[in-house]
Design an enzyme around this catalytic site. Structure first.
Site, PDB file in Angstrom:
ATOM      1  N   ASP A 273       0.394  -5.972   3.529  1.00  0.00           N
ATOM      2  CA  ASP A 273       1.013  -5.612   2.312  1.00  0.00           C
ATOM      3  C   ASP A 273       1.305  -4.017   2.088  1.00  0.00           C
ATOM      4  O   ASP A 273       1.089  -3.366   1.216  1.00  0.00           O
ATOM      5  CB  ASP A 273      -0.016  -5.905   1.193  1.00  0.00           C
ATOM      6  CG  ASP A 273      -0.416  -7.304   1.136  1.00  0.00           C
ATOM      7  OD1 ASP A 273       0.497  -8.195   1.318  1.00  0.00           O
ATOM      8  OD2 ASP A 273      -1.570  -7.624   0.912  1.00  0.00           O
TER       9      ASP A 273
ATOM     10  N   LYS B 117       5.972  -3.371   4.398  1.00  0.00           N
ATOM     11  CA  LYS B 117       6.836  -3.559   5.840  1.00  0.00           C
ATOM     12  C   LYS B 117       8.197  -4.042   5.287  1.00  0.00           C
ATOM     13  O   LYS B 117       9.189  -3.759   6.020  1.00  0.00           O
ATOM     14  CB  LYS B 117       6.167  -4.662   6.803  1.00  0.00           C
ATOM     15  CG  LYS B 117       4.829  -4.032   7.273  1.00  0.00           C
ATOM     16  CD  LYS B 117       4.286  -4.779   8.156  1.00  0.00           C
ATOM     17  CE  LYS B 117       3.776  -6.111   7.535  1.00  0.00           C
ATOM     18  NZ  LYS B 117       2.553  -5.633   6.901  1.00  0.00           N
TER      19      LYS B 117
ATOM     20  N   GLY C 114       4.083 -12.444   2.900  1.00  0.00           N
ATOM     21  CA  GLY C 114       5.045 -12.330   1.735  1.00  0.00           C
ATOM     22  C   GLY C 114       5.574 -10.948   1.747  1.00  0.00           C
ATOM     23  O   GLY C 114       5.107  -9.848   1.201  1.00  0.00           O
ATOM     24  N   HIS C 115       6.912 -10.889   2.034  1.00  0.00           N
ATOM     25  CA  HIS C 115       7.499  -9.568   2.334  1.00  0.00           C
ATOM     26  C   HIS C 115       8.487  -9.470   0.955  1.00  0.00           C
ATOM     27  O   HIS C 115       9.641 -10.303   0.932  1.00  0.00           O
ATOM     28  CB  HIS C 115       8.407  -9.459   3.483  1.00  0.00           C
ATOM     29  CG  HIS C 115       7.333  -9.361   4.622  1.00  0.00           C
ATOM     30  ND1 HIS C 115       7.792  -9.439   6.062  1.00  0.00           N
ATOM     31  CD2 HIS C 115       6.034  -8.953   4.827  1.00  0.00           C
ATOM     32  CE1 HIS C 115       6.740  -9.426   6.764  1.00  0.00           C
ATOM     33  NE2 HIS C 115       5.773  -9.002   5.998  1.00  0.00           N
TER      34      HIS C 115
ATOM     35  N   GLN D 287       1.429  -9.367   8.484  1.00  0.00           N
ATOM     36  CA  GLN D 287       0.098  -8.742   8.152  1.00  0.00           C
ATOM     37  C   GLN D 287      -0.208  -7.263   8.588  1.00  0.00           C
ATOM     38  O   GLN D 287       0.568  -6.429   8.718  1.00  0.00           O
ATOM     39  CB  GLN D 287      -1.069  -9.583   8.734  1.00  0.00           C
ATOM     40  CG  GLN D 287      -1.124 -11.045   7.928  1.00  0.00           C
ATOM     41  CD  GLN D 287       0.104 -12.056   8.457  1.00  0.00           C
ATOM     42  OE1 GLN D 287       0.273 -12.013   9.712  1.00  0.00           O
ATOM     43  NE2 GLN D 287       0.772 -12.676   7.795  1.00  0.00           N
TER      44      GLN D 287
HETATM   45  P1  IMP Z   1      -4.657 -16.492   6.814  1.00  0.00           P
HETATM   46  O1  IMP Z   1      -3.761 -15.542   7.584  1.00  0.00           O
HETATM   47  O2  IMP Z   1      -3.910 -17.194   5.930  1.00  0.00           O
HETATM   48  O3  IMP Z   1      -5.639 -17.253   7.707  1.00  0.00           O
HETATM   49  O4  IMP Z   1      -5.651 -15.401   6.156  1.00  0.00           O
HETATM   50  C1  IMP Z   1      -6.474 -14.785   6.832  1.00  0.00           C
HETATM   51  C2  IMP Z   1      -6.604 -13.418   6.156  1.00  0.00           C
HETATM   52  O5  IMP Z   1      -5.639 -12.628   6.367  1.00  0.00           O
HETATM   53  C3  IMP Z   1      -7.088 -13.345   4.530  1.00  0.00           C
HETATM   54  O6  IMP Z   1      -7.947 -12.318   4.253  1.00  0.00           O
HETATM   55  C4  IMP Z   1      -5.566 -13.157   4.120  1.00  0.00           C
HETATM   56  O7  IMP Z   1      -5.714 -12.608   2.558  1.00  0.00           O
HETATM   57  C5  IMP Z   1      -5.234 -12.241   4.693  1.00  0.00           C
HETATM   58  N1  IMP Z   1      -3.563 -12.291   4.979  1.00  0.00           N
HETATM   59  C6  IMP Z   1      -2.876 -13.011   5.547  1.00  0.00           C
HETATM   60  N2  IMP Z   1      -1.608 -12.840   5.487  1.00  0.00           N
HETATM   61  C7  IMP Z   1      -1.478 -11.769   4.633  1.00  0.00           C
HETATM   62  C8  IMP Z   1      -0.477 -10.888   4.363  1.00  0.00           C
HETATM   63  O8  IMP Z   1       0.867 -11.191   4.376  1.00  0.00           O
HETATM   64  N3  IMP Z   1      -0.906  -9.825   3.499  1.00  0.00           N
HETATM   65  C9  IMP Z   1      -1.898  -9.407   3.146  1.00  0.00           C
HETATM   66  N4  IMP Z   1      -3.170 -10.393   3.655  1.00  0.00           N
HETATM   67  C10 IMP Z   1      -2.817 -11.428   4.432  1.00  0.00           C
END
Ligand code: IMP
Length: 436
Positions: free
Chosen positions: A20, A23, A47-48, A234
């Site tokens: 977040d 990017k 989520g971009h 991420q």
């Molecule tokens: P997962 O990727 O859904 O398995 O989540 C693992 C961790 O990464 C959790 O803490 C999510 O909130 C975090 N996370 C995954 N994708 C994003 C993103 O695009 N932005 C921020 N946090 C993310």
């Protein structure tokens, strides 16, 4: 764009905090001057958010470069491709007037994220003692199948009998796993899964029509003198190896992952641009060493609109963590920094940066520790600076920024050890400062 960025033919854009960082906007701005944009890891957990004029687009899988007419956008082998979500996003873009004809390619080697992965993700979270706080998009289970050598790749869709067999076996394994977890599907859930599998099977030819060898395509593009942007999702602190394990995602978000996740050698990469927000946020569980108290947390969340683009969850907020940013500069081999959301700090009378961590026994650290649990107990060592208390949204050069804002940026640069190349001062495409 700075002359330095122009000279770089293959640039990685990587998040340097917990995701977040903005990017999406940085990739959208840079996409104007490249030919190909390729995502190298993650899935629909990303989520971009990109603003074009008054329109807002939230992209989960398709690279942010798609909003620039004519640019080619790829999803590399490192991505876990959620078939249903991908085509939903694809069709929604077309419905909003974006011409995608011939513009999207997915790697033949990418693993498919199938409906049972989402079900397993939620079941694993429900049963976990230390909950990760995942996005529930099936990311962990899909990468587990990949590493367990039982995943289904886009290339498998080309052989119908084999594809059908892999899908049947995968669904069966998932049902068994749910029973083992003590969370078997009830009748309605089982039917919903069946229907989702039918719909996924129905997308077989459509996904094959977009399938390419992304490594080969990027290699050809670079040989032809084209410019390529490798887009990470991420952030560094969510990297499977280098992040705050186990509170991480299941892929290598860091810059080295760009080479394996697209299928080019690391020597093809010319530059690595790290994106940092001017403060820090985190969504999901795990330590946030510079986290604010409740009142300030709520204030910053409001000022910065800090709610997850994928799940809508409130993000926790904190001061800029220079320990993490310096770690990210090292682990990613940053050649430059893009600082985003500087304008969110415009009204604060005082601003702090974290320069070190103090542990309960009084010892201190200036390097990011491997022990995630210890990170939960630290007190941040803060350096305070006066705020600028003026609007920065109209600045288009560093000189147009208030002097105190420039000093804050200078401090970020000095503490991180990477030169600032871009500063974002608002959501619009035009609200960007390119540093020569
Ligand atoms: P997962 O990727 O859904 O398995 O989540 C693992 C961790 O990464 C959790 O803490 C999510 O909130 C975090 N996370 C995954 N994708 C994003 C993103 O695009 N932005 C921020 N946090 C993310």
């Amino acid at each position: 764009m700075s002359s330095r960025m122009n000279a770089d033919r293959c640039t990685v854009v990587v998040g340097c905090q917990w995701g977040d960082e903005g990017k999406g906007k940085i990739v959208d701005v840079l996409a104007e001057s490249v030919d190909v944009v390729a995502r190298y890891q993650g899935g629909a957990n990303a989520g971009h958010t990109v603003h074009v004029g008054d329109a807002e687009f939230i992209l989960h899988q398709i690279p942010s470069g798609i909003l620039h007419a004519g640019k080619r956008c790829l999803l590399g082998n490192g991505v876990v491709l959620d078939l249903l979500q991908f085509f939903e996003e694809y069709d929604a873009l077309v419905a909003r007037g974006i011409d995608l004809e011939g513009r999207v390619g997915v790697s033949l080697r990418a693993h498919l994220l199938l409906p049972w992965h989402r079900v397993l993700d939620r079941a694993a979270e429900a049963g976990a003692r230390d909950k990760i706080g995942t996005t529930g998009r099936g990311i962990g289970p899909a990468y587990e199948d990949k590493a367990g050598r039982r995943g289904i790749r886009v290339a498998d869709a080309a052989n119908l009998p084999r594809f059908e067999e892999l899908m049947t076996r995968g669904a069966e394994r998932a049902r068994e796993r749910l029973v083992a977890l003590g969370l078997p599907l009830d009748g309605a859930e089982a039917q919903a899964l069946e229907e989702a599998l039918e719909r996924s099977m129905g997308l077989r030819e459509r996904i094959l029509s977009l399938a390419v060898d992304t490594g080969l395509e990027v290699d050809h593009a670079l040989r032809d003198g084209q410019r390529v942007l490798l887009e990470g999702a991420q952030g560094t602190a969510l990297d499977l190896d280098h992040g705050t394990y186990p509170f991480v995602t299941s892929s290598n978000t860091t810059a080295a992952g760009a080479a394996t996740g697209i299928g080019v050698g690391p020597t093809r990469i010319d530059a690595v641009l790290g994106v940092v927000k001017a403060y820090t946020t985190r969504v999901g569980n795990g330590p946030l060493p510079t986290g604010f108290d409740e009142e300030m947390d709520a204030r910053m969340r409001e000022l910065g609109g800090e709610f997850g683009a994928t799940t809508g969850r409130p993000r926790r907020c904190g001061w800029f963590d220079a320990v993490l940013a310096r770690y990210a500069a090292r682990v990613n081999g940053l050649t430059g920094l893009a600082v985003t959301k500087l304008d969110v700090l415009d009204t604060l009378p005082e601003i702090a940066l974290c320069t070190g961590y103090r542990f309960p026994d009084g010892s201190t650290a200036s390097e990011f520790p491997a022990d995630t649990w210890a990170l939960g107990d630290i007190e941040p060592i803060l350096e305070w600076m006066p705020g600028w208390e003026q609007s920065t949204g109209g600045a288009r050069t560093l000189e147009e920024l208030p002097e105190r804002a420039r000093r804050y940026l200078d401090r970020i640069e000095a503490l991180t050890g990477a030169p600032i190349r871009m500063v974002s001062v608002g959501t619009r495409r035009s609200q960007i400062i390119h540093v020569a």
